[in-house]
Each structure stands twice: as structure tokens, then as C-alpha cells.
Scaffold this motif. Structure first.
Motif, PDB file in Angstrom:
ATOM      1  N   GLY A   1       0.927  -1.146   0.250  1.00 42.60           N
ATOM      2  CA  GLY A   1      -0.016   0.472  -0.057  1.00 42.60           C
ATOM      3  C   GLY A   1       0.827   1.315   0.081  1.00 42.60           C
ATOM      4  N   VAL A   2       1.686   1.380   0.509  1.00 46.04           N
ATOM      5  CA  VAL A   2       3.056   2.535   0.893  1.00 46.04           C
ATOM      6  C   VAL A   2       3.393   2.338  -0.502  1.00 46.04           C
TER       7      VAL A   2
ATOM      8  N   ALA B   1      -3.801   0.808   2.834  1.00 45.81           N
ATOM      9  CA  ALA B   1      -3.586  -0.394   2.645  1.00 45.81           C
ATOM     10  C   ALA B   1      -4.361  -1.603   2.917  1.00 45.81           C
TER      11      ALA B   1
ATOM     12  N   ALA C   1       2.503   1.749  -3.715  1.00 49.08           N
ATOM     13  CA  ALA C   1       1.319   1.801  -4.537  1.00 49.08           C
ATOM     14  C   ALA C   1       1.632   3.407  -4.705  1.00 49.08           C
ATOM     15  N   THR C   2       1.267   4.393  -3.423  1.00 49.49           N
ATOM     16  CA  THR C   2       0.939   5.596  -3.334  1.00 49.49           C
ATOM     17  C   THR C   2       2.059   6.234  -4.292  1.00 49.49           C
TER      18      THR C   2
ATOM     19  N   GLY D   1      -0.815   5.754   2.713  1.00 49.62           N
ATOM     20  CA  GLY D   1      -0.632   4.181   1.912  1.00 49.62           C
ATOM     21  C   GLY D   1      -0.856   3.449   2.977  1.00 49.62           C
TER      22      GLY D   1
ATOM     23  N   THR E   1       3.214  -0.522  -8.024  1.00 52.63           N
ATOM     24  CA  THR E   1       3.937  -2.117  -7.190  1.00 52.63           C
ATOM     25  C   THR E   1       3.381  -3.342  -7.894  1.00 52.63           C
TER      26      THR E   1
ATOM     27  N   GLY F   1       9.379   1.746   3.026  1.00 54.18           N
ATOM     28  CA  GLY F   1       8.953   2.544   1.659  1.00 54.18           C
ATOM     29  C   GLY F   1       9.681   4.238   1.721  1.00 54.18           C
TER      30      GLY F   1
ATOM     31  N   GLN G   1       3.359  10.084   1.909  1.00 54.31           N
ATOM     32  CA  GLN G   1       2.606   9.148   0.846  1.00 54.31           C
ATOM     33  C   GLN G   1       2.732   7.582   1.592  1.00 54.31           C
TER      34      GLN G   1
END
Length: 440
Positions: A121-122, A310, A124-125, A306, A129, A293, A302
């Protein structure tokens, strides 16, 4: 990721029979869910996947691997190899050569899947990913993650599990991570490892595999993990609840649905965080994700975003309220003494009338299994939690013992509005069936 049959043969030392220019996009080892245009890899295990090649081709698999020519499908394209599982690993290595340097490996005795999900999730910001699905963390799942990464991928998260010393080293040889995250080292899976020292040796193989310009992300709250800094020449980032860690949290609090909020402190700045994941035990996992991240360039704002959005893999602290007002926490994916204690503590923090834990067996604990189960019952009693043990006599005299899912559900018939129940066990118990019955 797209490969031609000729490229697959080159990567796996195989031979194409059929259309060498046939192109696949992704891979699958399950004929029931193989998608159109994918490569099907039949694995020889308790069941021989070669028996399902025909179904995979019917479902749209463009190419398949095979080590058994007698199972060939007329007119389909096959890459013949000596061993399909080893060929899948080789194809994973080939896919890794197409990916950027941001490949993060995550391992540990507990928390690795949640940390993987939070980190995905982190990342992908900021970057396109790819990440391991569910707990696909072995010599089959890891290369599948690499091959299934889209060609546009700029960051990858690889969960890494181990059944013994040398397994993570093998996975690192396929995925070649540039960042390594270690969550905790605990006395779990001792039936396979034999000792805590062996667990630590195995998990630390990830750190030893990092390049000199990589990043080792280590849990400062776990002395065994923190000591792994000596096993790498890569820079080290520490995380933990203590303010001396490079990445740490302050002001941690839980809301009425067990979601944590805290102030995140990092070398790159600070931010307020509200986790989407439930339970105070997710805070260290979030800090690990934040450290990894930030280590690959995600801005702190971000990182906070994330961590909030997430999505965690299923059966992990899923909270539902039934029509009758009973709170059900479905944490039935897996269990060990550490995660069980964390879940019980989360249950105890809920505002509830009665608090009941429906618990199944914790697997692979070795000689300490009986003592560990009895200890969980004592912890529950100290927290004011009733224990219903399902097919798990080791929980001892302090628990109410029942046989099977039907009996467990019947034992909960007197729950009322405002009561709360936790459902948790090792995967083999499939105890989510109890939670599903309660909320269904």
C-alpha cells in the motif's frame, strides 16, 4: 509479464513444441483459475498437475510447461522441461532481470503477510507496485509473483517463508531483493526448525543476501532481529516502538473498531497516521512498512496515506457486527503464541459485555505445544476472556471444550447485543467457518 514461448524455453533450458512466437502474459499453477493468455505450469506433488493440462488449455492457457510428453495436448504449444517446478523458478529469475532495483523481501516468524500488505500500500502511492498474493511465499509463489508483475512495475514486494535453513537463501537467489525486512523471530514452526537459533539463522539469510547498496530494515524491539545488523554490509534502518529506532511511533491509540492512530517519526519527516488495519499489533508492522517505503524514496506524506488505505489479506482481524449486535473478529488465517496473545489483547480492549475467544489448535510448535496452548488459556483468563476450544484439548481445564464447528456455534448461542467473539486458529483448522456462521 509477457514472454514468448521461445523466451520461456531459453530461460528454462527447455524445448518448444508448437508456436515459438506464442506469447503469454503471466503464469498460474492452478488449472481452475488459469486465465486466458497465461502460462500453465503443472506441479508434480500429491497430485500431478500434468493431469490438468487439458483443462488449462481449454481455459485459455496459451503455453504450458511439461516434463511428461504423454500428457501433451495436440495442437497446443508446450515447452518441455526436465522439472516444471525448477523451470518456474528459472522463469522467475528471468522476470527479475526485467524489474527495477526496488525489490523488497519480507520475512519473519510473525507479521510478514500483514507487513507485506502494508508495504504494498505504501509503495503503490508512488510507484506501480506488484506484491505476493495472499501468503504466496515459497519456491512456487515467489517466482509466480515475479512473472505476474506487469511490465510497467517499478516496485515489488516479495513475502518469503521458510521451512528450514537454506530456504530463504534459495528464494533470494530467485528474487534478488535490494531491501530486506525482518519482522520478528519467535519460537514458531519449531517442529521444522528445532530451535529458536535455527529460526534466526534462517530468517537472517535475507539480510545476508542484500547488496552493499541495499537497505536492511530491522526490528529494534526484537534483540535477535536487531543483532542481524552484523550479518550485512548494507545500510541498516531500524524501526520499533522505542524512540531510539530510526522509524518509530508516538501517541498510539485505538478507536472503537481497533484501528490504531499514531504520530510517525522518520529520518525523512513526521506525519499523523491512522491505520486501516486493526489491532495494536499492526503498529510495528506499519513501522516496518514505513521504513522500507522511505528507504526507497516514498515521501512521508505518501507513507501515511498508503498505511491508511492498504488492504490486508483476508481472515486477518476482520471485524463484523451481526444483526443481533454481536461483534465478531475473524482472525482465523493462522495462529501462534505471539499472534494469539496479540489478538486476545485486541479483544480485551473492545467495549463489550462478554468477551469470548473461539480457539483452534496452534500447529508446528514442537515439544512446547501443550505448554503454549495452556499459556494462552491463562492469558485469556487474566484478560477476562472466556475460551471455547475447538478440537484442541491442549488448551486445558480453563477452557470450555467442544468438538467441531457445529458445537462451537451452538456454544455461542447465548451471545447478546454488545458481546464480542474472537475466532482464531492455525490454518489447518479452517475455523473461519465459525465466524461465517455467526455473521451469515
Amino acid at each position: 509479464m509477457r514472454f514468448s514461448a521461445a523466451q520461456i524455453a531459453q530461460a528454462t533450458d527447455g524445448e518448444v513444441v508448437g508456436d515459438a512466437d506464442a506469447v503469454i502474459d503471466g503464469v498460474n499453477i492452478d488449472s481452475r483459475i488459469v486465465g486466458p493468455g497465461q502460462l500453465f505450469v503443472p506441479i508434480v506433488a500429491e497430485r500431478d498437475g500434468h493431469a490438468f493440462i487439458g483443462k488449462a488449455v481449454e481455459a485459455g492457457a496459451t503455453v504450458y510447461l511439461s516434463s511428461d510428453p504423454t500428457t501433451d495436448v495436440p495442437g497446443a504449444t508446450v515447452v518441455r522441461v526436465a522439472d516444471t517446478a525448477l523451470a518456474l523458478a528459472d522463469l522467475g529469475r528471468a522476470a527479475r532481470t526485467r524489474l527495477p532495483a526496488r525489490v523488497v523481501g519480507v520475512t519473519g516468524s510473525v507479521g510478514k503477510t500483514s507487513t507485506k500488505d502494508l508495504l504494498a500500500g505504501v509503495l503503490a502511492t508512488t510507484y506501480p507496485t506488484a506484491a505476493s498474493e495472499k501468503s504466496f511465499n515459497n519456491e512456487l509463489g515467489l517466482p509466480m509473483t515475479l512473472v505476474n508483475a506487469p511490465d510497467s512495475t517499478e516496485a515489488v514486494v516479495l513475502e518469503m517463508g521458510a521451512r528450514g535453513i537454506g530456504h530463504i537463501e534459495l528464494l533470494c537467489g530467485i528474487g534478488r531483493p535490494t531491501v530486506g525486512v525482518i519482522t520478528r523471530v519467535e519460537a514458531v514452526h519449531l517442529e521444522m526448525f528445532g530451535s529458536l537459533e535455527a529460526v534466526a539463522q534462517a530468517k537472517g539469510e535475507l539480510i545476508e543476501a542484500l547488496p552493499d547498496d541495499g537497505v536492511a530494515v530491522l526490528n529494534a524491539d526484537d534483540p535477535v532481529v536487531a543483532a542481524m545488523a552484523a550479518r550485512t554490509s548494507a545500510p541498516v534502518l531500524t524501526y520499533g516502538l522505542a524512540p531510539t529506532a530510526d522509524v518509530h511511533a508516538s501517541g498510539v491509540s485505538l478507536d472503537s473498531e481497533l484501528r490504531a492512530s499514531f504520530r510517525l517519526h522518520t529520518p525523512w519527516g513526521e506525519a499523523d497516521v491512522r491505520l486501516g488495519a486493526r489491532g495494536a499489533h499492526q503498529v510495528p508492522n506499519a513501522l516496518a512498512a514505513a521504513a522500507a517505503g522511505g528507504g526507497v524514496g516514498v515521501p512521508v506524506e505518501q507513507i501515511a496515506l498508503g498505511l491508511r488505505i492498504a488492504a490486508l489479506s483476508g481472515l486477518r482481524m476482520e471485524l463484523t457486527t451481526t444483526p443481533s449486535g454481536v461483534i465478531v473478529i475473524n482472525d482465523a488465517y493462522n495462529a501462534n503464541p505471539t499472534s494469539m496473545t496479540a489478538a486476545l489483547n485486541s479483544l480485551a480492549t473492545l467495549r463489550a459485555g462478554r468477551r469470548v475467544a473461539v480457539l483452534g489448535a496452534m500447529a508446528e510448535l514442537g515439544d512446547d505445544s501443550d505448554a503454549a496452548h495452556a499459556g494462552i488459556t491463562r492469558t485469556a483468563i487474566e484478560l477476562g476472556v472466556e475460551v471455547i476450544a475447538v478440537d484442541a484439548p491442549a488448551y486445558g481445564d480453563g477452557a470450555r471444550h467442544v468438538a467441531g464447528v457445529d458445537a462451537a456455534v451452538a456454544a455461542l448461542a447465548d451471545l447478546a447485543d454488545g458481546d464480542a467473539v474472537l475466532v482464531k486458529a492455525s490454518r489447518a483448522a479452517a475455523l473461519e467457518r465459525v465466524a461465517n456462521r455467526l455473521v451469515g
